[in-house]
Design a protein around this motif. Sequence first.
Motif, PDB file in Angstrom:
ATOM      1  N   GLU A  64      28.391  40.015  37.541  1.00 56.98           N
ATOM      2  CA  GLU A  64      29.478  39.465  38.340  1.00 56.98           C
ATOM      3  C   GLU A  64      30.793  40.142  37.963  1.00 56.98           C
ATOM      4  O   GLU A  64      31.029  40.444  36.806  1.00 56.98           O
ATOM      5  CB  GLU A  64      29.597  37.964  38.096  1.00 56.98           C
ATOM      6  N   LYS A  65      31.636  40.366  38.983  1.00 58.03           N
ATOM      7  CA  LYS A  65      32.952  40.933  38.730  1.00 58.03           C
ATOM      8  C   LYS A  65      33.837  39.845  38.131  1.00 58.03           C
ATOM      9  O   LYS A  65      33.804  38.703  38.577  1.00 58.03           O
ATOM     10  CB  LYS A  65      33.581  41.412  40.029  1.00 58.03           C
ATOM     11  N   PRO A  66      34.627  40.181  37.128  1.00 59.13           N
ATOM     12  CA  PRO A  66      35.554  39.186  36.585  1.00 59.13           C
ATOM     13  C   PRO A  66      36.619  38.828  37.622  1.00 59.13           C
ATOM     14  O   PRO A  66      36.938  39.627  38.507  1.00 59.13           O
ATOM     15  CB  PRO A  66      36.173  39.881  35.379  1.00 59.13           C
ATOM     16  N   LEU A  67      37.155  37.635  37.510  1.00 60.78           N
ATOM     17  CA  LEU A  67      38.201  37.199  38.422  1.00 60.78           C
ATOM     18  C   LEU A  67      39.481  37.991  38.175  1.00 60.78           C
ATOM     19  O   LEU A  67      39.785  38.352  37.041  1.00 60.78           O
ATOM     20  CB  LEU A  67      38.509  35.715  38.207  1.00 60.78           C
ATOM     21  N   THR A  68      40.227  38.221  39.243  1.00 58.86           N
ATOM     22  CA  THR A  68      41.561  38.787  39.080  1.00 58.86           C
ATOM     23  C   THR A  68      42.446  37.697  38.485  1.00 58.86           C
ATOM     24  O   THR A  68      42.078  36.514  38.468  1.00 58.86           O
ATOM     25  CB  THR A  68      42.152  39.239  40.430  1.00 58.86           C
ATOM     26  N   HIS A  69      43.608  38.068  38.016  1.00 58.48           N
ATOM     27  CA  HIS A  69      44.526  37.070  37.468  1.00 58.48           C
ATOM     28  C   HIS A  69      44.903  36.052  38.534  1.00 58.48           C
ATOM     29  O   HIS A  69      44.978  34.856  38.273  1.00 58.48           O
ATOM     30  CB  HIS A  69      45.774  37.741  36.905  1.00 58.48           C
ATOM     31  N   LYS A  70      45.120  36.529  39.736  1.00 68.24           N
ATOM     32  CA  LYS A  70      45.477  35.636  40.848  1.00 68.24           C
ATOM     33  C   LYS A  70      44.338  34.662  41.134  1.00 68.24           C
ATOM     34  O   LYS A  70      44.568  33.467  41.322  1.00 68.24           O
ATOM     35  CB  LYS A  70      45.797  36.472  42.091  1.00 68.24           C
ATOM     36  N   GLN A  71      43.110  35.140  41.159  1.00 63.84           N
ATOM     37  CA  GLN A  71      41.958  34.271  41.408  1.00 63.84           C
ATOM     38  C   GLN A  71      41.789  33.254  40.284  1.00 63.84           C
ATOM     39  O   GLN A  71      41.478  32.090  40.545  1.00 63.84           O
ATOM     40  CB  GLN A  71      40.683  35.105  41.547  1.00 63.84           C
ATOM     41  N   ALA A  72      41.980  33.691  39.051  1.00 63.17           N
ATOM     42  CA  ALA A  72      41.855  32.781  37.913  1.00 63.17           C
ATOM     43  C   ALA A  72      42.918  31.695  37.986  1.00 63.17           C
ATOM     44  O   ALA A  72      42.620  30.507  37.772  1.00 63.17           O
ATOM     45  CB  ALA A  72      41.971  33.553  36.604  1.00 63.17           C
ATOM     46  N   LEU A  73      44.146  32.069  38.311  1.00 64.17           N
ATOM     47  CA  LEU A  73      45.221  31.088  38.426  1.00 64.17           C
ATOM     48  C   LEU A  73      44.951  30.121  39.569  1.00 64.17           C
ATOM     49  O   LEU A  73      45.140  28.916  39.426  1.00 64.17           O
ATOM     50  CB  LEU A  73      46.569  31.792  38.615  1.00 64.17           C
ATOM     51  N   ALA A  74      44.474  30.630  40.687  1.00 62.09           N
ATOM     52  CA  ALA A  74      44.139  29.763  41.827  1.00 62.09           C
ATOM     53  C   ALA A  74      43.074  28.746  41.441  1.00 62.09           C
ATOM     54  O   ALA A  74      43.184  27.565  41.792  1.00 62.09           O
ATOM     55  CB  ALA A  74      43.666  30.610  43.008  1.00 62.09           C
ATOM     56  N   ALA A  75      42.064  29.176  40.716  1.00 62.28           N
ATOM     57  CA  ALA A  75      40.993  28.267  40.305  1.00 62.28           C
ATOM     58  C   ALA A  75      41.516  27.169  39.395  1.00 62.28           C
ATOM     59  O   ALA A  75      41.147  25.988  39.545  1.00 62.28           O
ATOM     60  CB  ALA A  75      39.884  29.047  39.607  1.00 62.28           C
ATOM     61  N   VAL A  76      42.395  27.521  38.470  1.00 60.97           N
ATOM     62  CA  VAL A  76      42.954  26.518  37.556  1.00 60.97           C
ATOM     63  C   VAL A  76      43.851  25.546  38.321  1.00 60.97           C
ATOM     64  O   VAL A  76      43.794  24.337  38.100  1.00 60.97           O
ATOM     65  CB  VAL A  76      43.730  27.205  36.409  1.00 60.97           C
ATOM     66  N   ILE A  77      44.667  26.060  39.220  1.00 61.63           N
ATOM     67  CA  ILE A  77      45.555  25.194  40.004  1.00 61.63           C
ATOM     68  C   ILE A  77      44.731  24.210  40.831  1.00 61.63           C
ATOM     69  O   ILE A  77      45.040  23.015  40.889  1.00 61.63           O
ATOM     70  CB  ILE A  77      46.495  26.026  40.900  1.00 61.63           C
ATOM     71  N   GLN A  78      43.658  24.700  41.457  1.00 63.18           N
ATOM     72  CA  GLN A  78      42.813  23.821  42.260  1.00 63.18           C
ATOM     73  C   GLN A  78      42.117  22.776  41.388  1.00 63.18           C
ATOM     74  O   GLN A  78      41.952  21.636  41.803  1.00 63.18           O
ATOM     75  CB  GLN A  78      41.785  24.636  43.033  1.00 63.18           C
ATOM     76  N   ALA A  79      41.724  23.143  40.190  1.00 66.29           N
ATOM     77  CA  ALA A  79      41.028  22.218  39.305  1.00 66.29           C
ATOM     78  C   ALA A  79      41.959  21.157  38.723  1.00 66.29           C
ATOM     79  O   ALA A  79      41.579  19.984  38.621  1.00 66.29           O
ATOM     80  CB  ALA A  79      40.352  22.988  38.170  1.00 66.29           C
ATOM     81  N   LEU A  80      43.174  21.562  38.369  1.00 64.78           N
ATOM     82  CA  LEU A  80      44.076  20.642  37.677  1.00 64.78           C
ATOM     83  C   LEU A  80      45.091  19.967  38.580  1.00 64.78           C
ATOM     84  O   LEU A  80      45.571  18.881  38.259  1.00 64.78           O
ATOM     85  CB  LEU A  80      44.807  21.379  36.550  1.00 64.78           C
TER      86      LEU A  80
END
Length: 75
Positions: free
Chosen positions: A3-19
């Motif tokens: 799997e390709k690692p998440l970009t910084h933007k994707q990682a931040l989006a995932a955290v924002i959606q989770a929290l």
Amino acid sequence: MTEKPLTHKQALAAVIQALGGSWDTERAVLALRVAGHWPTDDEAAGKEARRNLRELADDGLIVRPESDQAVYRLA
């Protein structure tokens, strides 16, 4: 298959959606660091975080309810 690692933007989006909640530069920098992004200094970290927050707002994931403050929340 790798799997390709998440970009910084994707990682931040995932955290924002989770929290959820409010997101400013400081909170975004912390989330990016937890995701493994360690820029050269605090100024670079802040610039990267602000850029990612603006891009996520442009994408419609988050909104900036008050135009005079750089604080975002889920759309």
